[in-house]
Design a protein around this motif. Structure first.
Motif, short mmCIF file in Angstrom:
data_model
loop_
_atom_site.label_atom_id
_atom_site.label_comp_id
_atom_site.label_asym_id
_atom_site.label_seq_id
_atom_site.Cartn_x
_atom_site.Cartn_y
_atom_site.Cartn_z
N ALA A 350 0.84 -1.20 0.00
CA ALA A 350 0.00 0.00 0.00
C ALA A 350 0.87 1.24 0.00
N TRP A 355 -3.22 12.17 5.78
CA TRP A 355 -4.29 13.16 5.65
C TRP A 355 -4.20 14.09 6.86
N ILE A 423 -11.36 5.75 -2.90
CA ILE A 423 -10.09 5.43 -2.22
C ILE A 423 -10.29 4.14 -1.45
N GLU A 424 -9.43 3.17 -1.70
CA GLU A 424 -9.52 1.89 -1.00
C GLU A 424 -8.40 1.82 0.04
N VAL A 425 -8.79 1.72 1.30
CA VAL A 425 -7.86 1.69 2.42
C VAL A 425 -7.85 0.29 2.99
N VAL A 429 -3.97 1.23 10.34
CA VAL A 429 -4.25 2.67 10.33
C VAL A 429 -3.71 3.28 11.62
N ARG A 492 -13.58 0.89 1.34
CA ARG A 492 -13.51 1.73 0.16
C ARG A 492 -14.39 2.96 0.37
N LEU A 546 -3.04 6.61 6.33
CA LEU A 546 -3.86 5.58 5.71
C LEU A 546 -3.06 4.76 4.70
N PRO A 547 -3.25 3.43 4.71
CA PRO A 547 -2.65 2.56 3.69
C PRO A 547 -3.59 2.47 2.48
N VAL A 548 -3.24 3.11 1.39
CA VAL A 548 -4.10 3.17 0.21
C VAL A 548 -3.60 2.14 -0.81
#
Length: 558
Positions: A350, A355, A423-425, A429, A492, A546-548
Motif C-alpha cells: 500500500a 491526511w 479510495i480503498e484503504v 491505520v 472503500r 492511511l494505507p491506500v
C-alpha cells in the motif's frame, strides 16, 4: 431425534457439505479428572465412522444450546467431538481463574484423549473468543498430534486488548464478568434481567470507584475483575503467566484465523498472524464485516473451520502443502464498490498517505499550513460516550451513524472535500495527534469515519491512548505528540463520500473514563475536567495515516 433434525436443518441453511454420517452417539457429563483432582465435565459426540479424528473444544460458556448444535454438526462431518467445560464453569469443579489453568488442564485432557479406544493419534481444536485462548495455551506443548487449529475472534494474549492504549476496556471486561456470573443464576431470572435492559450492568458501567463496579453489576465480588484493576501497568508480573504469545514460534500446527473488522481482539489476532508468518508458517486468515459474536462470524467460522479441519485431519490430506497459488488471506472490503478480496499476505502492499488536519475543520492530504489550534473541554463527569465500534455485545457493536456524538462540544471533527475518485484503504491505520493540555493525565480517542451522500458519518476504525507525564512528557512549549494505533481496516471510500476524523477525550463506557487526576485505576473517585488544544500547523502536523491500495487486490466471489 430432535438434535438430529436440528442439525439437518442447520446444515442445509448454512450450506455445509453433506454429512458423512447421521448416526452420532452422545455421552454427556463424563467426569474427567485432572492432575490436582478437579473434575472437568466433558461431553463426547462419536460418529458412526471408523478411524475418525478428534476435535477438542474447551469452553467456559456451557455445553448446551448453540454449542450442542455445533458439536453435532461437526460430528456428522466425521469427527469425534469432545467438548469440555473449563474449571469452575458448566458443572466442572474448581474455581474459574481466566488463563491460569488452561495449559495444564488442556494437557491433562489430551492425555485422557490418548487413552481412549477411538483415538487415532490426530486431533484439532476449534473455538471462538476464550475458546481460542485455551487453544493457544495448549498449542505449543501438544506435539505433532495437533494437526489443525481454528482460532475465531481471539488471540494468544488478552493483555493488550484489556488495556488498549494503556487504558482499560471497561465495557468488555465488566460485561464479560456479568455474563459469566449470569450462567449461575436461574434461567427465568436471567431472561427478566435481559428484558429490563440489564439495569444493574448499566449502573455499574458508570459507577465509581471501579473496584465496586463488579458487585453493582453482579451482586458479588469477581476476583479476576479486581485483579485486572490492580495489575494494569505494563510492568505487572501478573500477566506473564497468563499470555501465550511468547511461545507462538513453538506451534507447528496449521492455524486458521477468522475475525471481523469490528472485533475486540482483531489487532492482537493480526499480530499473531504476523508472528506465525515470521516463523515460516502459512496460516489462513479470513476477516469479514463482523463483530464479536455476530451471527455472520459464527456462520463463517463454522464453514471455514470445518473445511480447515477436514483438510488437515483427514489421513489422505493431513500435512498436505497448500498450492502456492492459493490466496491464504481473504478480507472483506467495506463500503460501496467493496466486496471480498483474496490476498497473498497481510497487510497488502500500500501507499502510505497522510491526511492532515487543516484549519476550518478540514481534512486533506496536502501539507499543513500555519493555523491556530482547535480546542475543547473534556469533563469526566459527563464523559464522551462510545457509539458502536469493537464491543463485546454484537447488537451494540459495528458501524453506527456518529452524528449524535459529533454534535457534542467535546468532540472535534475534520472532514475532507467530496472525493472525486474512490479510495480503498486496506491495512493498519494510525494517527499522530499533537496536543497541548492543562492536565497531564488524559485520554486521546481518534476515530475515522466515512461520510456518505446523506451526511451520515459511519465509523470505520478507531483507537485510544492514555497519557501520563512519565510516558508522554511535554516539550518546552507544552506540546505532546501522541501516536494512536487504530484498528486495522479494509474499506472503500466511494466517489462523492468524504473522510472524517474525530478527536475527543474518551469513549465511555467502552474505555474507562480518565479522571484527570492520576489516581489508581480501581480507586479513582475524584473527577477533574480540563481544556486541551489540538495543534495542526507545520511544526505540529497532526494527521491520520492511511494505507491506500490500488491494484494489489482483486475482487473475488462472495
Amino acid at each position: 431425534m430432535l438434535d438430529r433434525l436440528a442439525a439437518g436443518l442447520a446444515a442445509a441453511a448454512l450450506r455445509l457439505p453433506p454429512a458423512r454420517t447421521r448416526r452420532v452417539t452422545v455421552t454427556r457429563d463424563i467426569a474427567l479428572r485432572v492432575r490436582d483432582g478437579v473434575i472437568l465435565r466433558t461431553d463426547h459426540y462419536a460418529p458412526d465412522l471408523p478411524a475418525a479424528p478428534t476435535v477438542l473444544i474447551r469452553t467456559p460458556y456451557g455445553r448446551a444450546g448453540p454449542m450442542r448444535l455445533l458439536c453435532r454438526l461437526a460430528a456428522e462431518q466425521g469427527f469425534h467431538v469432545v467438548i469440555q467445560s473449563c474449571r469452575g464453569t458448566g458443572g466442572s469443579g474448581g474455581e474459574f481463574e481466566p488463563f491460569v489453568h488452561e495449559r495444564d488442564d488442556g494437557l491433562d485432557t489430551l492425555d485422557w484423549l490418548r487413552r481412549q479406544p477411538w483415538w487415532i493419534g490426530a486431533f484439532g481444536m476449534f473455538g471462538a473468543s476464550y475458546q481460542g485462548f485455551v487453544q493457544w495455551a495448549l498449542a505449543a506443548d501438544a506435539g505433532p498430534q495437533l494437526r489443525a487449529m481454528v482460532a475465531v475472534a481471539t488471540a494468544s494474549t488478552t493483555r493488550d486488548s484489556t488495556y488498549a492504549g494503556e487504558s482499560f476496556a471497561l465495557d468488555t471486561v465488566l460485561t464479560w464478568a456479568e455474563l459469566l456470573q449470569a450462567q449461575t443464576v436461574p434461567w427465568l431470572a436471567r431472561q427478566w434481567e435481559l428484558k429490563r435492559g440489564q439495569p444493574k450492568l448499566t449502573a455499574a458501567l458508570s459507577h465509581l470507584p471501579l473496584i465496586e463496579a463488579d458487585r453493582v453489576a453482579t451482586g458479588v465480588t469477581v476476583p479476576f475483575f479486581q485483579e485486572w484493576l490492580r495489575h494494569h501497568t505494563p510492568q505487572a508480573d501478573y500477566w506473564r503467566s497468563r499470555v501465550f504469545d511468547d511461545r507462538l514460534h513453538l506451534v507447528s500446527s496449521p492455524v486458521a484465523m477468522v475475525s471481523g473488522w469490528h472485533d475486540i481482539f482483531l489487532p492482537a489476532q493480526l499480530r499473531d498472524y504476523t508472528a506465525l508468518r515470521a516463523t515460516g508458517a502459512r496460516p489462513r486468515l479470513v476477516v469479514g464485516p463482523w463483530t464479536h459474536g455476530s451471527p455472520g462470524l459464527f456462520i463463517a467460522a463454522l464453514r471455514e473451520g470445518l473445511s480447515w479441519l477436514g483438510t488437515h485431519l483427514s489421513d489422505d490430506r493431513a500435512g498436505e502443502v497448500a498450492d502456492p497459488t492459493d490466496a491464504p488471506v481473504r478480507v472483506h472490503v467495506g463500503g460501496a464498490g467493496g466486496g471480498w478480496r483474496d490476498l497473498p499476505d497481510w497487510p497488502p502492499p500500500a501507499d502510505v498517505v497522510r491526511w492532515h488536519l487543516h484549519p476550518g475543520a478540514t481534512l486533506s492530504p496536502s501539507d499543513p499550513v500555519p493555523s491556530p489550534p482547535d480546542g475543547f473541554w473534556y469533563d469526566p463527569a459527563d464523559p464522551t460516550p462510545s457509539l458502536g465500534g469493537p464491543l463485546l455485545v454484537a447488537q451494540r457493536a459495528g458501524p453506527f451513524d456518529n452524528r449524535p456524538v459529533e454534535a457534542r462540544p467535546d468532540v472535534l471533527t475534520w472532514t475532507s472535500e467530496p472525493l472525486a475518485a474512490g479510495i480503498e484503504v486496506v491495512g493498519p491505520v494510525r494517527a499522530e495527534i499533537h496536543l497541548r493540555s492543562e492536565l497531564t493525565h488524559l485520554d486521546v480517542f481518534v476515530r475515522l469515519c466515512d461520510v456518505d451522500g446523506r451526511g451520515r458519518s459511519w465509523n470505520i476504525c478507531d483507537g485510544l491512548v492514555r497519557l501520563d507525564p512519565q510516558r508522554f512528557p511535554a516539550d518546552d512549549t507544552g506540546a505532546v505528540v501522541v501516536p494512536v494505533e487504530m484498528w486495522p481496516t479494509a474499506h472503500r471510500f466511494a466517489p462523492g463520500h468524504r473522510l472524517r476524523l474525530q478527536v475527543s477525550g474518551g469513549a465511555h463506557p467502552r474505555y474507562a473514563r480518565n479522571p484527570g487526576t492520576g489516581e489508581p485505576l480501581g480507586a479513582a473517585v475524584t473527577l477533574r475536567g480540563g481544556f486541551r488544544e489540538i495543534l495542526h500547523d507545520p511544526d505540529h502536523p497532526s494527521a491520520v495515516v492511511l494505507p491506500v491500495v490500488h491494484s494489489a487486490s482483486q475482487p473475488s466471489p462472495s
